[in-house]
Scaffold this motif. Structure first.
Motif, PDB file in Angstrom:
ATOM      1  N   UNK A   1       6.828 -14.147  -5.664  1.00  0.00           N
ATOM      2  CA  UNK A   1       5.506 -13.570  -5.503  1.00  0.00           C
ATOM      3  C   UNK A   1       5.512 -12.603  -4.323  1.00  0.00           C
ATOM      4  N   UNK A   2       4.882 -11.468  -4.508  1.00  0.00           N
ATOM      5  CA  UNK A   2       4.774 -10.499  -3.431  1.00  0.00           C
ATOM      6  C   UNK A   2       3.593 -10.834  -2.542  1.00  0.00           C
ATOM      7  N   UNK A   3       3.798 -10.680  -1.239  1.00  0.00           N
ATOM      8  CA  UNK A   3       2.707 -10.852  -0.297  1.00  0.00           C
ATOM      9  C   UNK A   3       2.850  -9.798   0.787  1.00  0.00           C
ATOM     10  N   UNK A   4       1.720  -9.399   1.374  1.00  0.00           N
ATOM     11  CA  UNK A   4       1.757  -8.330   2.373  1.00  0.00           C
ATOM     12  C   UNK A   4       2.308  -8.804   3.714  1.00  0.00           C
ATOM     13  N   UNK A   5       3.181  -7.985   4.286  1.00  0.00           N
ATOM     14  CA  UNK A   5       3.665  -8.228   5.641  1.00  0.00           C
ATOM     15  C   UNK A   5       2.788  -7.512   6.649  1.00  0.00           C
ATOM     16  N   UNK A   6       2.234  -6.370   6.218  1.00  0.00           N
ATOM     17  CA  UNK A   6       1.404  -5.572   7.112  1.00  0.00           C
ATOM     18  C   UNK A   6       0.354  -4.824   6.282  1.00  0.00           C
ATOM     19  N   UNK A   7      -0.884  -4.829   6.752  1.00  0.00           N
ATOM     20  CA  UNK A   7      -1.990  -4.135   6.073  1.00  0.00           C
ATOM     21  C   UNK A   7      -2.701  -3.259   7.098  1.00  0.00           C
ATOM     22  N   UNK A   8      -2.918  -1.999   6.742  1.00  0.00           N
ATOM     23  CA  UNK A   8      -3.606  -1.061   7.632  1.00  0.00           C
ATOM     24  C   UNK A   8      -4.580  -0.198   6.846  1.00  0.00           C
ATOM     25  N   UNK A   9      -5.695   0.152   7.467  1.00  0.00           N
ATOM     26  CA  UNK A   9      -6.615   1.141   6.916  1.00  0.00           C
ATOM     27  C   UNK A   9      -6.214   2.472   7.551  1.00  0.00           C
ATOM     28  N   UNK A  10      -5.819   3.415   6.695  1.00  0.00           N
ATOM     29  CA  UNK A  10      -5.350   4.717   7.176  1.00  0.00           C
ATOM     30  C   UNK A  10      -6.209   5.793   6.519  1.00  0.00           C
ATOM     31  N   UNK A  11      -7.207   6.267   7.242  1.00  0.00           N
ATOM     32  CA  UNK A  11      -8.111   7.263   6.683  1.00  0.00           C
ATOM     33  C   UNK A  11      -8.846   6.712   5.476  1.00  0.00           C
ATOM     34  N   UNK A  12      -8.658   7.351   4.320  1.00  0.00           N
ATOM     35  CA  UNK A  12      -9.321   6.919   3.081  1.00  0.00           C
ATOM     36  C   UNK A  12      -8.402   6.091   2.195  1.00  0.00           C
ATOM     37  N   UNK A  13      -7.425   5.417   2.828  1.00  0.00           N
ATOM     38  CA  UNK A  13      -6.443   4.630   2.074  1.00  0.00           C
ATOM     39  C   UNK A  13      -6.210   3.276   2.726  1.00  0.00           C
ATOM     40  N   UNK A  14      -5.780   2.325   1.896  1.00  0.00           N
ATOM     41  CA  UNK A  14      -5.298   1.046   2.377  1.00  0.00           C
ATOM     42  C   UNK A  14      -3.783   1.071   2.213  1.00  0.00           C
ATOM     43  N   UNK A  15      -3.072   0.902   3.314  1.00  0.00           N
ATOM     44  CA  UNK A  15      -1.611   0.910   3.293  1.00  0.00           C
ATOM     45  C   UNK A  15      -1.118  -0.532   3.421  1.00  0.00           C
ATOM     46  N   UNK A  16      -0.207  -0.911   2.527  1.00  0.00           N
ATOM     47  CA  UNK A  16       0.323  -2.270   2.533  1.00  0.00           C
ATOM     48  C   UNK A  16       1.847  -2.206   2.502  1.00  0.00           C
ATOM     49  N   UNK A  17       2.477  -2.951   3.395  1.00  0.00           N
ATOM     50  CA  UNK A  17       3.924  -3.143   3.348  1.00  0.00           C
ATOM     51  C   UNK A  17       4.148  -4.544   2.790  1.00  0.00           C
ATOM     52  N   UNK A  18       4.926  -4.621   1.710  1.00  0.00           N
ATOM     53  CA  UNK A  18       5.136  -5.876   0.994  1.00  0.00           C
ATOM     54  C   UNK A  18       6.444  -6.548   1.414  1.00  0.00           C
ATOM     55  N   UNK A  19       6.538  -7.845   1.123  1.00  0.00           N
ATOM     56  CA  UNK A  19       7.730  -8.608   1.474  1.00  0.00           C
ATOM     57  C   UNK A  19       8.974  -8.169   0.689  1.00  0.00           C
ATOM     58  N   UNK A  20       8.807  -7.436  -0.399  1.00  0.00           N
ATOM     59  CA  UNK A  20       9.972  -6.934  -1.150  1.00  0.00           C
ATOM     60  C   UNK A  20      10.410  -5.559  -0.627  1.00  0.00           C
ATOM     61  N   UNK A  21       9.871  -5.178   0.540  1.00  0.00           N
ATOM     62  CA  UNK A  21      10.170  -3.913   1.221  1.00  0.00           C
ATOM     63  C   UNK A  21       9.507  -2.691   0.581  1.00  0.00           C
ATOM     64  N   UNK A  22       8.695  -2.879  -0.463  1.00  0.00           N
ATOM     65  CA  UNK A  22       7.970  -1.753  -1.045  1.00  0.00           C
ATOM     66  C   UNK A  22       6.695  -1.518  -0.241  1.00  0.00           C
ATOM     67  N   UNK A  23       6.075  -0.371  -0.470  1.00  0.00           N
ATOM     68  CA  UNK A  23       4.836  -0.028   0.202  1.00  0.00           C
ATOM     69  C   UNK A  23       3.829   0.477  -0.818  1.00  0.00           C
ATOM     70  N   UNK A  24       2.573   0.226  -0.548  1.00  0.00           N
ATOM     71  CA  UNK A  24       1.487   0.702  -1.408  1.00  0.00           C
ATOM     72  C   UNK A  24       0.511   1.508  -0.569  1.00  0.00           C
ATOM     73  N   UNK A  25      -0.015   2.560  -1.157  1.00  0.00           N
ATOM     74  CA  UNK A  25      -1.072   3.360  -0.546  1.00  0.00           C
ATOM     75  C   UNK A  25      -2.169   3.465  -1.598  1.00  0.00           C
TER      76      UNK A  25
END
Length: 101
Positions: A1-25
């Motif tokens: 299961x993927x879970x966030x290591x880091x979550x940030x609000x960056x301007x008009x986006x939510x940035x997430x760094x996942x435990x599988x080393x991927x990132x979402x914007x």
């Protein structure tokens, strides 16, 4: 299961760094319009599924003020217009992030 290591609000986006080393914007507008709460999506009963309500958004509806990790399963979002009942499962956030790439 993927879970966030880091979550940030960056301007008009939510940035997430996942435990599988991927990132979402994820665009905040997309995040808000996919709020999984009963107010936004409708609520099921044993006999029927309630219709999703017709929602209208105000000027502060797409402004994310804060997020909070809830247990091992979700992220609660606190919007500037006072909405805060939606808990986004990590799986939903991961999919929304994949759709945005």
């Amino acid at each position: 299961m993927n879970f966030p290591l880091h979550v940030d609000i960056v301007g008009r986006y939510l940035a997430i760094q996942w435990n599988d080393q991927s990132e979402s914007l994820i665009a905040l507008e997309k995040l808000r319009k996919n709020c999984p709460c009963a107010l936004c999506q409708g609520e099921s009963t044993i006999l029927s599924r309630a219709k999703s309500p017709s929602l209208s958004y105000g000027p502060k509806s797409m402004e994310l003020k804060e997020t909070r990790i809830i247990g091992n399963y979700g992220l609660q979002c606190f919007w500037a217009d006072g909405h805060q009942t939606g808990i986004y499962p990590f799986s939903l956030l991961y999919e929304l992030g994949k759709e945005s790439s």
